[in-house]
Design an enzyme around this catalytic site. Sequence first.
Site, PDB file in Angstrom:
ATOM      1  N   ASP A  10       3.935  15.502 -21.891  1.00 44.33           N
ATOM      2  CA  ASP A  10       3.876  15.084 -23.288  1.00 44.33           C
ATOM      3  C   ASP A  10       2.508  15.504 -23.832  1.00 44.33           C
ATOM      4  OD1 ASP A  10       4.341  13.458 -25.706  1.00 44.33           O
ATOM      5  OD2 ASP A  10       2.915  12.061 -24.795  1.00 44.33           O
ATOM      6  N   ILE A  11       2.337  15.491 -25.140  1.00 44.41           N
ATOM      7  CA  ILE A  11       1.057  15.892 -25.728  1.00 44.41           C
ATOM      8  C   ILE A  11       0.201  14.683 -26.100  1.00 44.41           C
ATOM      9  CG2 ILE A  11      -0.060  17.048 -27.683  1.00 44.41           C
ATOM     10  CD1 ILE A  11       2.154  19.101 -27.668  1.00 44.41           C
ATOM     11  N   ASP A  12       0.596  13.959 -27.132  1.00 43.86           N
ATOM     12  CA  ASP A  12      -0.251  12.898 -27.693  1.00 43.86           C
ATOM     13  C   ASP A  12      -0.313  11.692 -26.759  1.00 43.86           C
ATOM     14  OD1 ASP A  12      -0.819  14.023 -30.494  1.00 43.86           O
ATOM     15  OD2 ASP A  12       1.348  14.198 -30.339  1.00 43.86           O
ATOM     16  N   GLY A  45       7.336  15.305 -29.138  1.00 44.09           N
ATOM     17  CA  GLY A  45       8.028  15.033 -30.388  1.00 44.09           C
ATOM     18  C   GLY A  45       7.541  15.940 -31.504  1.00 44.09           C
ATOM     19  N   LYS A 186      14.102  13.858 -25.114  1.00 46.01           N
ATOM     20  CA  LYS A 186      13.365  14.837 -24.324  1.00 46.01           C
ATOM     21  C   LYS A 186      14.109  15.156 -23.033  1.00 46.01           C
ATOM     22  CE  LYS A 186       8.682  13.681 -25.900  1.00 46.01           C
ATOM     23  NZ  LYS A 186       7.312  13.322 -25.480  1.00 46.01           N
ATOM     24  N   ASP A 209       3.754   8.761 -22.117  1.00 45.63           N
ATOM     25  CA  ASP A 209       3.067   7.496 -22.397  1.00 45.63           C
ATOM     26  C   ASP A 209       3.739   6.620 -23.444  1.00 45.63           C
ATOM     27  OD1 ASP A 209       1.075   7.727 -25.209  1.00 45.63           O
ATOM     28  OD2 ASP A 209       2.178   9.455 -24.503  1.00 45.63           O
ATOM     29  N   ASN A 212       9.103   7.548 -27.005  1.00 48.52           N
ATOM     30  CA  ASN A 212       9.970   8.722 -26.926  1.00 48.52           C
ATOM     31  C   ASN A 212       9.920   9.407 -25.556  1.00 48.52           C
ATOM     32  OD1 ASN A 212       7.383   9.729 -27.259  1.00 48.52           O
ATOM     33  ND2 ASN A 212       7.979  11.356 -28.648  1.00 48.52           N
TER      34      ASN A 212
END
Length: 259
Positions: A10-12, A45, A186, A209, A212
Amino acid sequence: MLQNSIIFFDIDGTLLDHNKELPQSAERAIFDLKERGHEVAIATGRAPFMFKDLREQLGIDTYVSYNGQYAVLRGEVVYTNPLNREALQALTQLALLHEHAMVYMDHEDMKANVPNDEFVAKTINTLKAAVIPSHDPLYHKGRDIYQSLLMCRAEEESFYEQIFKSFDFVRWHQNAVDVVPAGGTKAKGIRQITDKLGIAPEHQYAFGDALNDIEMLSTITNSVAMGNAIPEAKQAAKYVTKPVDEDGILYGLQMLGLL
């Protein structure tokens, strides 16, 4: 060394810290993974154009974006799952009646249906993205929209959920909720990639985290929640690493034996 493994990040809140910066230890870890022959991918997302710089920085060309609705394998689009156009138009009309702005997002751009909306600007700014949606109330007409943002507070969300069963509403901001196709996650997008690569479940890994990420963390065999993750994500994951700003990515990969 484990062979033919794929690791989704994931990114954020996972790759990027709370200041939307990539820790140096995480960047080094990504390149170390690739040097060892592992496939490194992103599951986010975000829209593809909202993490293009990060992909280029890390040399990643496999990703799942829009919470699973737009999947790319080694630079090639392998799966798309757009929003139902009729339902999106109905949602648009109802949201306007309640003075809730929307943002329409395809694979190339995003547009807001209300000009200069305060919530739109504040919400997008929290991502520290270079792109701010301009005004185009007809952007959703005649094109595939993979995700929409609905500007409403948490207490207003259930009103829309009860009416629009063809959509899932995934909250990520106090003023905004992602609108995605029902059942589009996802995890579903990831399956499109792992099936094509023929990677066995025991060689699939995922870090996340947030809300989503829960289905991804609960279905991927080797799943890791960040130390800063919400309790539901930690409960869904098989492992929990340190927070993102405490070298959580590096620590987690070492814990798994990948580095």
